[in-house]
Write a protein that holds these residues in place. Structure first.
Motif, PDB file in Angstrom:
ATOM      1  N   TYR A  57      -4.055   0.724  -2.049  1.00  0.00           N
ATOM      2  CA  TYR A  57      -3.565  -0.848  -2.337  1.00  0.00           C
ATOM      3  C   TYR A  57      -3.385  -1.883  -3.375  1.00  0.00           C
ATOM      4  O   TYR A  57      -4.432  -1.713  -4.514  1.00  0.00           O
ATOM      5  N   GLU A 105      10.161  -5.804  -1.006  1.00  0.00           N
ATOM      6  CA  GLU A 105       9.223  -5.114  -2.792  1.00  0.00           C
ATOM      7  C   GLU A 105      10.376  -6.244  -4.069  1.00  0.00           C
ATOM      8  O   GLU A 105       9.437  -6.484  -5.138  1.00  0.00           O
ATOM      9  N   ARG A 110       0.964  -0.936  -0.144  1.00  0.00           N
ATOM     10  CA  ARG A 110       0.230   0.429  -0.195  1.00  0.00           C
ATOM     11  C   ARG A 110       0.878   1.265   0.120  1.00  0.00           C
ATOM     12  O   ARG A 110       1.640   0.914   0.635  1.00  0.00           O
ATOM     13  N   GLN A 111       0.159   2.567  -0.108  1.00  0.00           N
ATOM     14  CA  GLN A 111       0.616   3.195  -0.511  1.00  0.00           C
ATOM     15  C   GLN A 111       0.125   4.474  -0.031  1.00  0.00           C
ATOM     16  O   GLN A 111      -1.166   4.338  -1.422  1.00  0.00           O
ATOM     17  N   GLU A 153       6.052   6.390   1.390  1.00  0.00           N
ATOM     18  CA  GLU A 153       6.239   5.407   0.658  1.00  0.00           C
ATOM     19  C   GLU A 153       5.765   3.856   0.878  1.00  0.00           C
ATOM     20  O   GLU A 153       5.535   3.662   1.181  1.00  0.00           O
ATOM     21  N   ARG A 154       6.140   3.020  -0.911  1.00  0.00           N
ATOM     22  CA  ARG A 154       5.028   2.421  -0.679  1.00  0.00           C
ATOM     23  C   ARG A 154       5.847   0.961   0.818  1.00  0.00           C
ATOM     24  O   ARG A 154       6.687   0.811   0.538  1.00  0.00           O
TER      25      ARG A 154
END
Length: 124
Positions: free
Chosen positions: A91, A108, A35-36, A41-42
């Protein structure tokens, strides 16, 4: 590979929702939710390993989120409860065909495919 996230929307604080990620194309070994939020930041939310359903959660959602998968439908779900405004974000789901250990599920960089996001808004 195509990933399509859905299920977002406006939820009251304390409420719950279920996000869905539809995967098409080649088989995936791991699927995750990130999510971001605006200006941030993500961040990793949750992940599941397809073969043994091993899961990993971020500390911020642990205990109030459940990630699951439906092999027959090639779907991954994220059920979240006790939502707060801090959960508001876009999301998105991500996937990788490669197998790796549970400890890597939150990274990530290991995910090769990313879908479009779904907006979650939480009203206080």
């Amino acid at each position: 590979v195509q990933l399509q996230a859905s299920g977002g929307g406006l939820v009251q604080a304390g409420g719950s929702l279920r996000l869905s990620c539809a995967a098409s194309g080649r088989s995936m070994s791991n699927v995750a939710w990130f999510r971001q939020a605006p200006g941030k930041e993500r961040e990793f939310v949750a992940a599941i390993r397809w073969t043994d359903r091993a899961t990993r959660y971020s500390d911020s959602v642990k205990g109030r989120a459940t990630i699951s998968r439906d092999s027959a439908k090639n779907m991954v779900y994220l059920q979240m409860g006790s939502l707060t405004p801090e959960d508001a974000a876009v999301y998105c789901c991500a996937a990788s065909p490669r197998a790796f250990n549970t400890g890597s599920l939150s990274r990530e960089s290991v995910y090769d495919y990313w879908g479009q996001g779904t907006q979650v808004t939480v009203s206080s």
